[in-house]
Scaffold this motif. Structure first.
Motif, PDB file in Angstrom:
ATOM      1  N   ASP A 101       0.782  -1.274   0.044  1.00 40.00           N
ATOM      2  CA  ASP A 101       0.094  -0.093  -0.094  1.00 40.00           C
ATOM      3  C   ASP A 101       0.822   1.283   0.058  1.00 40.00           C
ATOM      4  OD1 ASP A 101      -2.398  -1.484   0.158  1.00 40.00           O
ATOM      5  OD2 ASP A 101      -2.646  -1.502   2.154  1.00 40.00           O
ATOM      6  N   ALA A 102       1.714   1.184   0.710  1.00 40.06           N
ATOM      7  CA  ALA A 102       2.797   2.471   0.961  1.00 40.06           C
ATOM      8  C   ALA A 102       3.667   2.599  -0.357  1.00 40.06           C
ATOM      9  CB  ALA A 102       3.771   2.339   1.976  1.00 40.06           C
ATOM     10  N   ALA A 103       3.690   1.628  -1.013  1.00 34.05           N
ATOM     11  CA  ALA A 103       4.603   1.741  -2.286  1.00 34.05           C
ATOM     12  C   ALA A 103       3.539   2.249  -3.390  1.00 34.05           C
ATOM     13  CB  ALA A 103       5.123   0.436  -2.910  1.00 34.05           C
ATOM     14  N   ALA A 141       8.455  10.690   0.865  1.00 36.07           N
ATOM     15  CA  ALA A 141       9.458   9.615   0.765  1.00 36.07           C
ATOM     16  C   ALA A 141      10.131   9.597   2.252  1.00 36.07           C
ATOM     17  CB  ALA A 141      10.588   9.882  -0.269  1.00 36.07           C
ATOM     18  N   TYR A 142      10.490  10.400   2.884  1.00 38.10           N
ATOM     19  CA  TYR A 142      11.134  10.337   4.120  1.00 38.10           C
ATOM     20  C   TYR A 142      10.047   9.471   4.935  1.00 38.10           C
ATOM     21  CZ  TYR A 142      15.443  12.582   3.957  1.00 38.10           C
ATOM     22  OH  TYR A 142      17.124  13.168   3.695  1.00 38.10           O
ATOM     23  N   LEU A 143       8.820  10.028   5.006  1.00 38.45           N
ATOM     24  CA  LEU A 143       7.998   9.344   5.905  1.00 38.45           C
ATOM     25  C   LEU A 143       7.525   8.002   5.776  1.00 38.45           C
ATOM     26  CD1 LEU A 143       5.090  12.108   5.968  1.00 38.45           C
ATOM     27  CD2 LEU A 143       6.324  11.621   7.720  1.00 38.45           C
ATOM     28  N   THR A 144       7.845   7.285   4.374  1.00 33.08           N
ATOM     29  CA  THR A 144       7.640   6.202   4.296  1.00 33.08           C
ATOM     30  C   THR A 144       8.627   5.109   4.080  1.00 33.08           C
ATOM     31  OG1 THR A 144       7.051   6.753   2.101  1.00 33.08           O
ATOM     32  CG2 THR A 144       5.275   6.715   3.442  1.00 33.08           C
ATOM     33  N   LYS A 145       9.713   5.543   3.820  1.00 33.50           N
ATOM     34  CA  LYS A 145      11.143   5.077   3.514  1.00 33.50           C
ATOM     35  C   LYS A 145      11.448   3.855   4.287  1.00 33.50           C
ATOM     36  CE  LYS A 145      14.519   8.332   5.319  1.00 33.50           C
ATOM     37  NZ  LYS A 145      15.196   7.402   6.429  1.00 33.50           N
ATOM     38  N   ASP A 146      11.359   3.974   5.461  1.00 33.84           N
ATOM     39  CA  ASP A 146      11.796   2.781   6.290  1.00 33.84           C
ATOM     40  C   ASP A 146      10.715   1.475   6.155  1.00 33.84           C
ATOM     41  OD1 ASP A 146      13.750   4.373   7.542  1.00 33.84           O
ATOM     42  OD2 ASP A 146      12.616   5.076   9.160  1.00 33.84           O
ATOM     43  N   SER A 151      10.593  -4.459   1.863  1.00 32.28           N
ATOM     44  CA  SER A 151       9.939  -5.217   0.737  1.00 32.28           C
ATOM     45  C   SER A 151      10.640  -4.926  -0.634  1.00 32.28           C
ATOM     46  CB  SER A 151       8.599  -5.021   0.470  1.00 32.28           C
ATOM     47  OG  SER A 151       8.099  -3.601  -0.202  1.00 32.28           O
ATOM     48  N   GLU A 152      10.835  -5.933  -1.352  1.00 27.76           N
ATOM     49  CA  GLU A 152      11.414  -5.785  -2.689  1.00 27.76           C
ATOM     50  C   GLU A 152      10.509  -4.629  -3.641  1.00 27.76           C
ATOM     51  OE1 GLU A 152      12.053  -9.208  -4.797  1.00 27.76           O
ATOM     52  OE2 GLU A 152      13.627  -9.975  -3.359  1.00 27.76           O
ATOM     53  N   GLU A 153       9.271  -4.744  -3.358  1.00 26.62           N
ATOM     54  CA  GLU A 153       8.364  -3.949  -4.151  1.00 26.62           C
ATOM     55  C   GLU A 153       8.640  -2.305  -3.753  1.00 26.62           C
ATOM     56  OE1 GLU A 153       4.090  -4.629  -5.900  1.00 26.62           O
ATOM     57  OE2 GLU A 153       4.067  -3.937  -3.953  1.00 26.62           O
ATOM     58  N   GLY A 154       9.016  -2.129  -2.498  1.00 21.87           N
ATOM     59  CA  GLY A 154       9.002  -1.050  -1.705  1.00 21.87           C
ATOM     60  C   GLY A 154      10.416  -0.287  -2.342  1.00 21.87           C
ATOM     61  N   GLN A 155      11.684  -1.247  -2.084  1.00 19.58           N
ATOM     62  CA  GLN A 155      12.686  -0.713  -2.694  1.00 19.58           C
ATOM     63  C   GLN A 155      12.708  -0.261  -4.066  1.00 19.58           C
ATOM     64  OE1 GLN A 155      15.500  -3.875  -1.863  1.00 19.58           O
ATOM     65  NE2 GLN A 155      14.934  -4.094   0.231  1.00 19.58           N
ATOM     66  N   GLY A 156      12.042  -1.029  -4.926  1.00 13.06           N
ATOM     67  CA  GLY A 156      12.067  -0.633  -6.216  1.00 13.06           C
ATOM     68  C   GLY A 156      11.328   0.783  -6.711  1.00 13.06           C
ATOM     69  N   VAL A 157      10.309   0.729  -5.839  1.00 11.53           N
ATOM     70  CA  VAL A 157       9.341   2.058  -5.945  1.00 11.53           C
ATOM     71  C   VAL A 157      10.355   3.374  -5.254  1.00 11.53           C
ATOM     72  CG1 VAL A 157       7.509   3.529  -5.049  1.00 11.53           C
ATOM     73  CG2 VAL A 157       7.368   1.267  -5.827  1.00 11.53           C
ATOM     74  N   LEU A 158      11.308   3.124  -4.357  1.00 10.49           N
ATOM     75  CA  LEU A 158      12.056   4.130  -3.675  1.00 10.49           C
ATOM     76  C   LEU A 158      13.373   4.363  -4.768  1.00 10.49           C
ATOM     77  CD1 LEU A 158      12.607   3.066  -0.077  1.00 10.49           C
ATOM     78  CD2 LEU A 158      11.625   5.162  -0.838  1.00 10.49           C
ATOM     79  N   ARG A 159      13.591   3.556  -5.638  1.00 18.15           N
ATOM     80  CA  ARG A 159      14.827   3.685  -6.658  1.00 18.15           C
ATOM     81  C   ARG A 159      13.875   4.538  -7.716  1.00 18.15           C
ATOM     82  NH1 ARG A 159      20.107   2.518  -6.810  1.00 18.15           N
ATOM     83  NH2 ARG A 159      20.840   3.354  -8.972  1.00 18.15           N
ATOM     84  N   PHE A 160      12.552   4.398  -7.998  1.00 17.41           N
ATOM     85  CA  PHE A 160      12.067   5.134  -9.146  1.00 17.41           C
ATOM     86  C   PHE A 160      11.796   6.692  -8.490  1.00 17.41           C
ATOM     87  CE2 PHE A 160       7.345   6.432 -10.224  1.00 17.41           C
ATOM     88  CZ  PHE A 160       7.672   6.797 -11.415  1.00 17.41           C
ATOM     89  N   MET A 161      11.347   6.669  -7.490  1.00 15.41           N
ATOM     90  CA  MET A 161      11.183   7.963  -6.798  1.00 15.41           C
ATOM     91  C   MET A 161      12.441   8.933  -6.755  1.00 15.41           C
ATOM     92  SD  MET A 161      12.294   9.643  -3.780  1.00 15.41           S
ATOM     93  CE  MET A 161      12.764   8.496  -2.995  1.00 15.41           C
ATOM     94  N   ALA A 162      13.660   8.360  -6.312  1.00 12.10           N
ATOM     95  CA  ALA A 162      15.054   8.900  -6.414  1.00 12.10           C
ATOM     96  C   ALA A 162      15.269   9.410  -7.419  1.00 12.10           C
ATOM     97  CB  ALA A 162      15.932   8.220  -5.670  1.00 12.10           C
ATOM     98  N   GLU A 163      15.216   8.581  -8.496  1.00 16.55           N
ATOM     99  CA  GLU A 163      15.712   8.931 -10.050  1.00 16.55           C
ATOM    100  C   GLU A 163      14.746  10.015 -10.378  1.00 16.55           C
ATOM    101  OE1 GLU A 163      16.339   5.730 -12.615  1.00 16.55           O
ATOM    102  OE2 GLU A 163      17.737   4.782 -11.492  1.00 16.55           O
ATOM    103  N   THR A 164      13.545  10.109 -10.073  1.00 12.82           N
ATOM    104  CA  THR A 164      12.624  11.038 -10.642  1.00 12.82           C
ATOM    105  C   THR A 164      12.865  12.414  -9.969  1.00 12.82           C
ATOM    106  OG1 THR A 164      10.865   9.312 -11.103  1.00 12.82           O
ATOM    107  CG2 THR A 164       9.902  11.609 -10.810  1.00 12.82           C
ATOM    108  N   VAL A 165      13.304  12.522  -8.607  1.00 14.49           N
ATOM    109  CA  VAL A 165      13.436  13.621  -8.004  1.00 14.49           C
ATOM    110  C   VAL A 165      14.646  14.347  -8.557  1.00 14.49           C
ATOM    111  CG1 VAL A 165      14.661  14.505  -5.985  1.00 14.49           C
ATOM    112  CG2 VAL A 165      12.106  13.139  -5.817  1.00 14.49           C
ATOM    113  N   VAL A 166      15.636  13.341  -8.826  1.00 18.51           N
ATOM    114  CA  VAL A 166      16.893  14.277  -9.522  1.00 18.51           C
ATOM    115  C   VAL A 166      16.661  14.695 -10.993  1.00 18.51           C
ATOM    116  CG1 VAL A 166      19.309  13.429 -10.509  1.00 18.51           C
ATOM    117  CG2 VAL A 166      18.323  12.489  -8.231  1.00 18.51           C
ATOM    118  N   LYS A 167      15.856  13.893 -11.412  1.00 20.43           N
ATOM    119  CA  LYS A 167      15.507  14.374 -13.011  1.00 20.43           C
ATOM    120  C   LYS A 167      14.703  15.763 -12.879  1.00 20.43           C
ATOM    121  CE  LYS A 167      15.516  10.131 -15.955  1.00 20.43           C
ATOM    122  NZ  LYS A 167      14.452   9.350 -17.003  1.00 20.43           N
ATOM    123  N   LEU A 168      13.609  15.914 -12.012  1.00 21.87           N
ATOM    124  CA  LEU A 168      12.927  16.887 -11.877  1.00 21.87           C
ATOM    125  C   LEU A 168      13.612  18.168 -11.372  1.00 21.87           C
ATOM    126  CD1 LEU A 168       9.482  15.398 -10.522  1.00 21.87           C
ATOM    127  CD2 LEU A 168      10.047  16.022 -12.924  1.00 21.87           C
TER     128      LEU A 168
END
Length: 267
Positions: A101-103, A141-146, A151-168
């Motif tokens: 859900d958090a992901a 992201a800071y509120l939900t990252k821990d 989970s693997e799904e959560g880790q993948g989404v964090l990676r997606f978020m991080a790359e998006t933040v850098v691009k934006l």
């Protein structure tokens, strides 16, 4: 009105920067020296603060303490992205979520941020609200990252978020973003295509359904965006406010307008 072709189709007039109650002017001696701020905070911080200070078409007041906030924000971005780099392998990248859900919420927030920043830059020139949207994403992201790291799904989404933040953030703070992009195991950020929002994640998960009795508003209830007519009627009937106006009466007609309202006709 003129007998020659205009050199441009639109004219955008930006506002003025004020400092200590007056428009910045050399003659008034209230000009801020950018070199001092760049030496202390770096060029990216100064760029970010200038673009975040307010709507570009309005006059704004320069606040010396405001640049501290921009500096702290970039520090949070730096720490967040580097933490993701350390904890999530590049192959885990995932711009979707099915179970966590958090992901799913972070995927939705990331895509909405992409849409918001893209529109603010290309359509409205409101760089301040574009930056604000990225700040909100970083906060989420800071509120939900821990939780997401578990989970693997959560880790993948964090990676997606991080790359998006850098691009934006790259148009506003290119130096720090270029460094972070390399730490994310990529090269040449300026050659990357601008991120595009997935339309599936731009739709609201819920909406406010208006419930009427004999055409008069009696309540508003939250319902899933995917709810069918039966589910909408069930949610409307469950309202205590509606029940007070239908109790002991015959419901002769139920009118459902999906996405908008339910109306009970009683007598």
């Amino acid at each position: 009105m003129v007998d020659f072709q205009e050199p441009f189709t639109n004219l955008f007039t930006q506002g003025m920067i004020h400092y200590k109650g007056a428009k910045m002017s050399k003659s008034k001696g209230n000009v801020v020296n950018p070199d001092e701020h760049m030496d202390r905070y770096g060029a990216d911080t100064l760029r970010l603060y200038i673009l975040f200070i307010g709507p570009p078409e309005l006059d704004v007041e320069w606040q010396d303490q405001g640049i501290e906030g921009a500096f702290r924000f970039l520090g949070r971005v730096w720490r967040l992205v580097n933490e993701v780099v350390e904890k999530v392998e590049p192959r885990r990248y995932a711009n979707y979520a099915n179970d966590h859900d958090a992901a799913k919420k972070l995927v939705r927030k990331t895509n909405r941020t992409i849409a918001k920043v893209s529109a603010d830059i290309s359509e409205r020139f409101h760089f301040n609200t574009a930056i604000s949207a990225v700040m909100e994403l970083v906060n989420d992201a800071y509120l939900t990252k821990d939780d997401l790291y578990r989970s693997e799904e959560g880790q993948g989404v964090l990676r997606f978020m991080a790359e998006t933040v850098v691009k934006l953030l790259d148009p506003f703070t290119p130096h720090i973003c270029s460094e972070l992009w390399q730490r994310l195991d990529h090269e040449r950020l300026w050659r990357e295509p601008w991120p595009e929002a997935d339309e599936r994640y731009l739709e609201e998960e819920t909406y406010e359904l208006v419930v009427q009795v004999n055409g008069k508003l009696r309540d508003r209830v939250k319902v899933p965006s995917t709810a069918g007519n039966e589910e909408l009627l069930k949610a409307a009937r469950a309202s205590d406010r509606v029940a007070r106006h239908t109790q002991g009466k015959d419901i002769v007609k139920e009118i459902v307008v999906p996405g908008k309202l339910v109306n009970f006709v009683v007598r």
